[in-house]
Design a protein around this motif. Structure first.
Motif, PDB file in Angstrom:
ATOM      1  N   UNK A 222       0.897  -1.221   0.065  1.00 52.54           N
ATOM      2  CA  UNK A 222       0.117  -0.102  -0.124  1.00 52.54           C
ATOM      3  C   UNK A 222       0.899   1.271  -0.101  1.00 52.54           C
ATOM      4  N   UNK A 223       1.816   1.360   0.746  1.00 53.40           N
ATOM      5  CA  UNK A 223       2.697   2.394   0.775  1.00 53.40           C
ATOM      6  C   UNK A 223       3.588   2.725  -0.495  1.00 53.40           C
ATOM      7  N   UNK A 224       4.076   1.530  -1.051  1.00 55.04           N
ATOM      8  CA  UNK A 224       4.827   1.657  -2.259  1.00 55.04           C
ATOM      9  C   UNK A 224       3.734   1.996  -3.205  1.00 55.04           C
ATOM     10  N   UNK A 230       1.811   8.589  -6.312  1.00 60.11           N
ATOM     11  CA  UNK A 230       2.310  10.162  -6.155  1.00 60.11           C
ATOM     12  C   UNK A 230       3.350  10.339  -7.318  1.00 60.11           C
ATOM     13  N   UNK A 231       4.506   9.503  -7.357  1.00 63.08           N
ATOM     14  CA  UNK A 231       5.169   9.743  -8.550  1.00 63.08           C
ATOM     15  C   UNK A 231       4.987   9.711  -9.917  1.00 63.08           C
ATOM     16  N   UNK A 237       1.992  15.092 -14.502  1.00 58.62           N
ATOM     17  CA  UNK A 237       2.017  16.551 -14.473  1.00 58.62           C
ATOM     18  C   UNK A 237       3.132  17.098 -15.150  1.00 58.62           C
ATOM     19  N   UNK A 238       4.479  16.844 -14.637  1.00 57.32           N
ATOM     20  CA  UNK A 238       5.619  17.311 -15.512  1.00 57.32           C
ATOM     21  C   UNK A 238       5.505  16.892 -17.021  1.00 57.32           C
ATOM     22  N   UNK A 302       5.606   0.656 -12.136  1.00 54.84           N
ATOM     23  CA  UNK A 302       4.199   0.554 -11.310  1.00 54.84           C
ATOM     24  C   UNK A 302       3.627  -0.768 -11.663  1.00 54.84           C
ATOM     25  N   UNK A 303       3.663  -1.077 -13.110  1.00 57.76           N
ATOM     26  CA  UNK A 303       3.036  -2.388 -13.385  1.00 57.76           C
ATOM     27  C   UNK A 303       3.671  -3.535 -12.741  1.00 57.76           C
ATOM     28  N   UNK A 304       5.012  -3.593 -12.722  1.00 61.05           N
ATOM     29  CA  UNK A 304       5.484  -4.622 -11.978  1.00 61.05           C
ATOM     30  C   UNK A 304       5.316  -4.630 -10.768  1.00 61.05           C
TER      31      UNK A 304
END
Length: 362
Positions: A222-224, A230-231, A237-238, A302-304
């Motif tokens: 969950x934290x990851x 967030x990243x 956004x960038x 993220x998928x991994x």
């Protein structure tokens, strides 16, 4: 010689007034009975030849006439007396015969009556005898049945005694076997309970460990996931800002192209500025491509991570299912052990009841 002895002895006996018999001649002569009997028969056949009996006189050869006459008179008187006696005897004999006949008839009638009575009595006796024989046969049959029953009772008693001894031995063996089975059963129950309790405690400890580990993994995932999201949002956004810049730069390039079309006749300064602007644009595009590549890498990461979290969640779910199945199997085994204990207790109770029943029979 024998003939003369027998004849002389018979004549001497006759002269003495005795009847010549075989015994008297045998005693006087000492000859055998068969010889005396044969010669005596011949002598009796010669008597009529020696005596000639007339109405007036009797002549005996070999005697004087005076003696013969006297003998004849005596003989005649004897004959007359014999005739009178014979007639009297015949009358008395006839009377006696008549009486005897009457008595015989009466006795015959009585005998017939007695015979009929005896026959009826005999028939009654035969019937009674048959009844007594039937009764005796029935009594014999009853006696044989009683003897057979006594023999069978004796054999059954021996068998029962043998069976009783065998049952007593079996009872002793059953008691020993029951005690041994009870001890082994109690030990086995204790061992099974101890083993099941150990397995339950181990399974509970493993379940707690795996549950804590799964909770930790879920928290880490969950934290990851939050950090990665967030990243990802920051990168998005960038990227959006860079895209806006690129769009603005594209618009600027278009405007500059239009200005270049208008200002082709400008000098080298504008061409240098244009080349510098194009190089800056190229650098910006390269930077945008690098950012896009980085975004793709971040998406793959993220998928991994999501796949890893999903795999870990499925693995922990599978392990949890395995632990639950193990807990169910342990619970089923414990239930089977309890049922086995109950069945063994029922069996021991039935064996105790069977032993009590056998004791009550004995």
């Amino acid at each position: 010689m024998e003939k003369e002895l027998v004849f002389t002895s018979a004549e001497s006996l006759l002269m003495r007034g005795e009847q010549p018999t075989i015994d008297s001649i045998v005693s006087s002569t000492g000859l055998a009975d068969s010889v005396v009997e044969k010669q005596l028969q011949q002598w009796w056949h010669t008597i009529p030849e020696k005596l000639s009996l007339n109405d007036q006189m009797v002549s005996v050869p070999g005697l004087p006439e005076s003696l013969g006459g006297a003998f004849g008179r005596i003989w005649q008187q004897a004959v007359e007396e014999a005739e009178t006696r014979l007639r009297a005897d015949s009358r008395t004999l006839n009377h006696a015969n008549e009486e005897v006949r009457q008595l015989a008839e009466e006795s015959l009638k009585d005998s017939h009556n007695k015979r009929s009575l005896v026959e009826t009595q005999l028939r009654e006796i035969k019937l009674k005898l048959e009844d007594s024989q039937i009764h005796s046969r029935s009594v014999d049959a009853e006696l044989s049945v009683m003897k057979a029953a006594i023999v069978s009772e004796a054999t059954s008693r021996k068998k029962e005694e043998h069976l009783r001894a065998k049952l007593e031995n079996d009872l002793v063996h059953l008691r020993k076997a029951h005690e041994d089975a009870k001890r082994t059963f109690e030990q086995r129950i204790k061992e099974d309970q101890r083993h099941s309790l150990d397995q339950i405690s181990k399974s509970e400890a493993d379940a707690r460990y795996y549950r804590n580990a799964s909770e930790k993994l879920r928290d880490d995932a969950g934290t990851k996931e939050t950090t990665l999201t967030k990243k990802n949002h920051d990168l998005l956004s960038e990227i959006a800002r860079h895209e806006v810049r690129i769009d603005t730069q594209h618009t600027l390039i278009r405007s500059q192209d239009e200005e270049l079309k208008v200002l082709k006749q400008l000098g080298m300064t504008q061409s240098r500025e244009l080349s510098s602007n194009s190089s800056a644009l190229l650098a910006e595009t390269n930077k945008a491509k690098r950012l896009e590549q980085k975004v793709k890498e971040q998406d793959a990461e993220v998928k991994r991570l999501n796949q890893k979290a999903l795999n870990s969640a499925t693995e922990w779910g599978r392990r949890e299912n395995l632990m639950r199945n193990e807990l169910r199997s342990v619970a089923d085994e414990l239930q089977r052990a309890q049922l086995k204990v109950v069945n063994l207790e029922k069996r021991s109770i039935s064996q105790d009841e069977e032993i009590r029943r056998l004791k009550s029979k004995l």
